[in-house]
Design an enzyme around this catalytic site. Sequence first.
Site, PDB file in Angstrom:
ATOM      1  N   TRP A 143      12.369-143.070 -73.597  1.00  0.00           N
ATOM      2  CA  TRP A 143      12.822-142.937 -74.984  1.00  0.00           C
ATOM      3  C   TRP A 143      13.813-144.021 -75.379  1.00  0.00           C
ATOM      4  O   TRP A 143      14.075-144.206 -76.561  1.00  0.00           O
ATOM      5  CB  TRP A 143      13.507-141.564 -75.181  1.00  0.00           C
ATOM      6  N   ASN A 144      14.434-144.700 -74.396  1.00  0.00           N
ATOM      7  CA  ASN A 144      15.570-145.558 -74.789  1.00  0.00           C
ATOM      8  C   ASN A 144      15.134-146.826 -75.529  1.00  0.00           C
ATOM      9  O   ASN A 144      15.857-147.329 -76.381  1.00  0.00           O
ATOM     10  CB  ASN A 144      16.460-145.873 -73.580  1.00  0.00           C
ATOM     11  N   LYS A 167       1.492-141.886 -72.168  1.00  0.00           N
ATOM     12  CA  LYS A 167       2.304-140.741 -72.584  1.00  0.00           C
ATOM     13  C   LYS A 167       3.701-141.240 -72.930  1.00  0.00           C
ATOM     14  O   LYS A 167       4.417-141.751 -72.076  1.00  0.00           O
ATOM     15  CB  LYS A 167       2.416-139.709 -71.456  1.00  0.00           C
ATOM     16  N   PRO A 168       4.093-141.108 -74.214  1.00  0.00           N
ATOM     17  CA  PRO A 168       5.456-141.524 -74.567  1.00  0.00           C
ATOM     18  C   PRO A 168       6.455-140.447 -74.174  1.00  0.00           C
ATOM     19  O   PRO A 168       6.067-139.305 -73.893  1.00  0.00           O
ATOM     20  CB  PRO A 168       5.379-141.647 -76.097  1.00  0.00           C
ATOM     21  N   GLU A 170       9.102-137.527 -74.479  1.00  0.00           N
ATOM     22  CA  GLU A 170       9.101-136.336 -75.341  1.00  0.00           C
ATOM     23  C   GLU A 170      10.031-136.529 -76.552  1.00  0.00           C
ATOM     24  O   GLU A 170       9.765-136.015 -77.633  1.00  0.00           O
ATOM     25  CB  GLU A 170       9.605-135.194 -74.460  1.00  0.00           C
ATOM     26  N   GLY A 221      11.012-145.669 -66.336  1.00  0.00           N
ATOM     27  CA  GLY A 221      11.838-144.467 -66.415  1.00  0.00           C
ATOM     28  C   GLY A 221      12.790-144.433 -65.229  1.00  0.00           C
ATOM     29  O   GLY A 221      13.100-145.476 -64.629  1.00  0.00           O
ATOM     30  N   SER A 222      13.227-143.247 -64.874  1.00  0.00           N
ATOM     31  CA  SER A 222      14.235-143.123 -63.822  1.00  0.00           C
ATOM     32  C   SER A 222      13.630-143.336 -62.428  1.00  0.00           C
ATOM     33  O   SER A 222      12.439-143.095 -62.210  1.00  0.00           O
ATOM     34  CB  SER A 222      14.869-141.734 -63.897  1.00  0.00           C
ATOM     35  N   GLU A 243       9.243-149.872 -63.535  1.00  0.00           N
ATOM     36  CA  GLU A 243      10.525-150.396 -64.026  1.00  0.00           C
ATOM     37  C   GLU A 243      11.479-149.211 -64.039  1.00  0.00           C
ATOM     38  O   GLU A 243      11.346-148.321 -64.874  1.00  0.00           O
ATOM     39  CB  GLU A 243      10.351-150.962 -65.444  1.00  0.00           C
ATOM     40  N   LEU A 244      12.435-149.200 -63.099  1.00  0.00           N
ATOM     41  CA  LEU A 244      13.226-147.979 -62.887  1.00  0.00           C
ATOM     42  C   LEU A 244      14.700-148.185 -63.249  1.00  0.00           C
ATOM     43  O   LEU A 244      15.035-149.073 -64.020  1.00  0.00           O
ATOM     44  CB  LEU A 244      13.043-147.531 -61.433  1.00  0.00           C
ATOM     45  N   CYS A 277      18.631-149.962 -68.996  1.00  0.00           N
ATOM     46  CA  CYS A 277      18.523-150.100 -67.542  1.00  0.00           C
ATOM     47  C   CYS A 277      19.288-151.313 -67.034  1.00  0.00           C
ATOM     48  O   CYS A 277      19.662-151.368 -65.877  1.00  0.00           O
ATOM     49  CB  CYS A 277      17.054-150.187 -67.154  1.00  0.00           C
ATOM     50  N   GLU A 378      23.966-144.207 -61.798  1.00  0.00           N
ATOM     51  CA  GLU A 378      23.713-144.839 -63.102  1.00  0.00           C
ATOM     52  C   GLU A 378      24.366-143.982 -64.187  1.00  0.00           C
ATOM     53  O   GLU A 378      24.196-142.759 -64.195  1.00  0.00           O
ATOM     54  CB  GLU A 378      22.193-144.923 -63.334  1.00  0.00           C
ATOM     55  N   GLU A 455       7.234-157.093 -65.673  1.00  0.00           N
ATOM     56  CA  GLU A 455       6.623-157.045 -67.005  1.00  0.00           C
ATOM     57  C   GLU A 455       7.103-158.255 -67.787  1.00  0.00           C
ATOM     58  O   GLU A 455       8.237-158.698 -67.630  1.00  0.00           O
ATOM     59  CB  GLU A 455       7.013-155.745 -67.729  1.00  0.00           C
TER      60      GLU A 455
HETATM   61  P1  NAP Z   1      12.591-140.247 -67.039  1.00  0.00           P
HETATM   62  O1  NAP Z   1      13.266-138.933 -67.131  1.00  0.00           O
HETATM   63  O2  NAP Z   1      12.202-140.757 -65.716  1.00  0.00           O
HETATM   64  O3  NAP Z   1      11.348-140.185 -68.030  1.00  0.00           O
HETATM   65  C1  NAP Z   1      10.539-141.316 -68.239  1.00  0.00           C
HETATM   66  C2  NAP Z   1       9.163-140.845 -68.645  1.00  0.00           C
HETATM   67  O4  NAP Z   1       8.573-140.154 -67.543  1.00  0.00           O
HETATM   68  C3  NAP Z   1       9.144-139.864 -69.819  1.00  0.00           C
HETATM   69  O5  NAP Z   1       7.997-140.132 -70.611  1.00  0.00           O
HETATM   70  C4  NAP Z   1       9.003-138.524 -69.113  1.00  0.00           C
HETATM   71  O6  NAP Z   1       8.423-137.524 -69.935  1.00  0.00           O
HETATM   72  C5  NAP Z   1       8.071-138.906 -67.979  1.00  0.00           C
HETATM   73  N1  NAP Z   1       8.025-137.974 -66.863  1.00  0.00           N
HETATM   74  C6  NAP Z   1       9.047-137.290 -66.291  1.00  0.00           C
HETATM   75  N2  NAP Z   1       8.567-136.525 -65.258  1.00  0.00           N
HETATM   76  C7  NAP Z   1       7.229-136.737 -65.207  1.00  0.00           C
HETATM   77  C8  NAP Z   1       6.171-136.235 -64.385  1.00  0.00           C
HETATM   78  N3  NAP Z   1       6.390-135.395 -63.389  1.00  0.00           N
HETATM   79  N4  NAP Z   1       4.899-136.664 -64.631  1.00  0.00           N
HETATM   80  C9  NAP Z   1       4.654-137.540 -65.616  1.00  0.00           C
HETATM   81  N5  NAP Z   1       5.602-138.053 -66.425  1.00  0.00           N
HETATM   82  C10 NAP Z   1       6.885-137.670 -66.219  1.00  0.00           C
HETATM   83  O7  NAP Z   1      13.509-141.409 -67.645  1.00  0.00           O
HETATM   84  P2  NAP Z   1      14.214-141.441 -69.048  1.00  0.00           P
HETATM   85  O8  NAP Z   1      15.429-140.582 -68.974  1.00  0.00           O
HETATM   86  O9  NAP Z   1      13.263-141.229 -70.156  1.00  0.00           O
HETATM   87  O10 NAP Z   1      14.633-142.974 -69.138  1.00  0.00           O
HETATM   88  C11 NAP Z   1      15.823-143.432 -68.613  1.00  0.00           C
HETATM   89  C12 NAP Z   1      15.596-144.151 -67.289  1.00  0.00           C
HETATM   90  O11 NAP Z   1      14.661-145.202 -67.504  1.00  0.00           O
HETATM   91  C13 NAP Z   1      16.846-144.819 -66.776  1.00  0.00           C
HETATM   92  O12 NAP Z   1      16.983-144.606 -65.388  1.00  0.00           O
HETATM   93  C14 NAP Z   1      16.602-146.291 -67.085  1.00  0.00           C
HETATM   94  O13 NAP Z   1      17.328-147.161 -66.249  1.00  0.00           O
HETATM   95  C15 NAP Z   1      15.130-146.405 -66.933  1.00  0.00           C
HETATM   96  N6  NAP Z   1      14.590-147.541 -67.680  1.00  0.00           N
HETATM   97  C16 NAP Z   1      14.185-148.626 -66.973  1.00  0.00           C
HETATM   98  C17 NAP Z   1      13.727-149.740 -67.641  1.00  0.00           C
HETATM   99  C18 NAP Z   1      13.288-150.936 -66.858  1.00  0.00           C
HETATM  100  O14 NAP Z   1      12.637-151.789 -67.458  1.00  0.00           O
HETATM  101  N7  NAP Z   1      13.596-151.043 -65.579  1.00  0.00           N
HETATM  102  C19 NAP Z   1      13.646-149.749 -69.031  1.00  0.00           C
HETATM  103  C20 NAP Z   1      14.047-148.621 -69.724  1.00  0.00           C
HETATM  104  C21 NAP Z   1      14.505-147.513 -69.021  1.00  0.00           C
HETATM  105  P3  NAP Z   1       9.375-136.509 -70.782  1.00  0.00           P
HETATM  106  O15 NAP Z   1      10.041-137.328 -71.808  1.00  0.00           O
HETATM  107  O16 NAP Z   1       8.410-135.548 -71.380  1.00  0.00           O
HETATM  108  O17 NAP Z   1      10.322-135.881 -69.803  1.00  0.00           O
END
Ligand code: NAP
Length: 474
Positions: A143-144, A167-168, A170, A221-222, A243-244, A277, A378, A455
């Site tokens: 989402w960020n 899947k974007p 939520e 994501g995380s 990308e975590l 991130c 983090e 990426e």
């Molecule tokens: P997240 O909780 O890991 O969620 C990311 C995505 O994964 C969301 O679409 C989420 O869906 C989905 N997801 C969660 N559990 C899942 C599962 N079991 N199966 C399938 N999909 C699942 O991360 P976030 O809080 O949205 O984003 C913040 C994190 O992203 C931070 O740690 C940040 O550092 C990292 N990030 C990294 C980069 C990079 O380029 N390295 C860029 C941006 C962000 P829901 O929304 O429905 O939970």
Amino acid sequence: MHYIDGTWVSSESEFAVTDPSNGEVIGHVADGGAAEATAAIDAADRAFTSWSQTTAYERSAILYEAWRLMTERSADLAELMTTEQGKPIKAARNEVKYGADFLLWYAEEAKRIYGETIPSARPDQRFVVLRQPVGVCAAVTPWNYPISMITRKIGPALAAGCTIVLKPAEQTPLCAKAMFEIFHDAGVPAGVVNMVCASDPVPVGDAWLDDDRVRKLTFTGSTEVGKLLGGRAASTIKRVSMELGGHAPFVVFDDADPVHAAKGASLVKFLNTGQACISPNRIYVQRGIAEEFIATLTERVAKMRAGNGFGDGVSIGPLVDDDAVAKVERQVNDAVEKGATLHTGGARLTDDGLDRGHFFAPTVLGDVTPDMVIHAEETFGPVAPVIVFDDPEEVLGKANDTTYGLAAYLYTRDVARAWRIAEGLRFGIIGINDINPTSAAAPFGGVKESGIGREGGHVGLDEYLDTKLIGWSV
Ligand code: NAP
């Protein structure tokens, strides 16, 4: 609504989307599960044969059109982003531009997917190497950065000739929907791009990860969720790029200009309210200039205005939800209890209606030590933790002392030192006297627990291509 096989599809139930600055409901979207996820794969799988056989010039033309439409609609996209995600409108405009850059870059790069010929040791043999699309890709985005994280995946996937199911997050499905409207209007054929929205990501993720027609997972994501998804993707040996999370060090040596470095730290740390991130999570400053650096940083941060992203002079938007505020509060309280100095901020913001949203005051913490939670975890919020150091030889080890390895920053005027430290930092992205080392043309990604693959740039395309060797007896 989901977007499957070129049409908008509903589900039996819906979930609400809210404005994080005031909690107001701004829309509802269809709540999908395993059935919609499988229908999306069916469509992407059917479309793959014809899409992968289009010429690079045809795919490029569609990506150009998507870029053109995105540019034409940029003002509306930015306003939607500020409403749905909360970032200040200027930052939202920057993100839309950054997101569009990926479509333009990959429209150009699609035409440069080159193979190779390799000399053989046998006189009667020729080797030819082809680069071919990996197939159906599953993408999961956060989402960020709700728009650029989508184009950073769909741009190269389409350029390579892959089809995609996405899947974007939520919290930000409306931005995703606006982007899929653009792909539709740009003439992307039915089934080539598909989107499933869900309040519970697990059934969708499981359906995609367990299906062997999906040949690649691309996740942003995380680290915690990345490990789960990566483990499951292994059961069908999918290609994976991730990308975590990050925990960026920001190292300021005493030959740097402390005012310039403090300005840089204040800008990059508080970008997107710290929800990035590549956000600095440990700011190391050498003792000789520490006082001036901390004073300048504190002065700048204390002046930052929090509020709704459309408000005049607002540079700090809301955090994504109350859990995020609670996490920041927990880290700050832990640090202060263990002896950190609170230079400014340090608490939730509740005055002037901010209690309806998720706001935390922009904060500067001094005297941060390794026993504090914030030193390793983090933050993803508006807190700048500062650590004063004496020995320039030791700081590299301290900066590298993290399980993460995404971005790192250093400020120095000593060219040899800049080179040595940049080479020694175990991170994927280094900013030297620079707070924005990102571009659609440049590879973005981390090492260690910050991810796999890159990426952006021409290497971003490799993630969507398989290598095929042809040995030919002549
Ligand atoms: P997240 O909780 O890991 O969620 C990311 C995505 O994964 C969301 O679409 C989420 O869906 C989905 N997801 C969660 N559990 C899942 C599962 N079991 N199966 C399938 N999909 C699942 O991360 P976030 O809080 O949205 O984003 C913040 C994190 O992203 C931070 O740690 C940040 O550092 C990292 N990030 C990294 C980069 C990079 O380029 N390295 C860029 C941006 C962000 P829901 O929304 O429905 O939970």
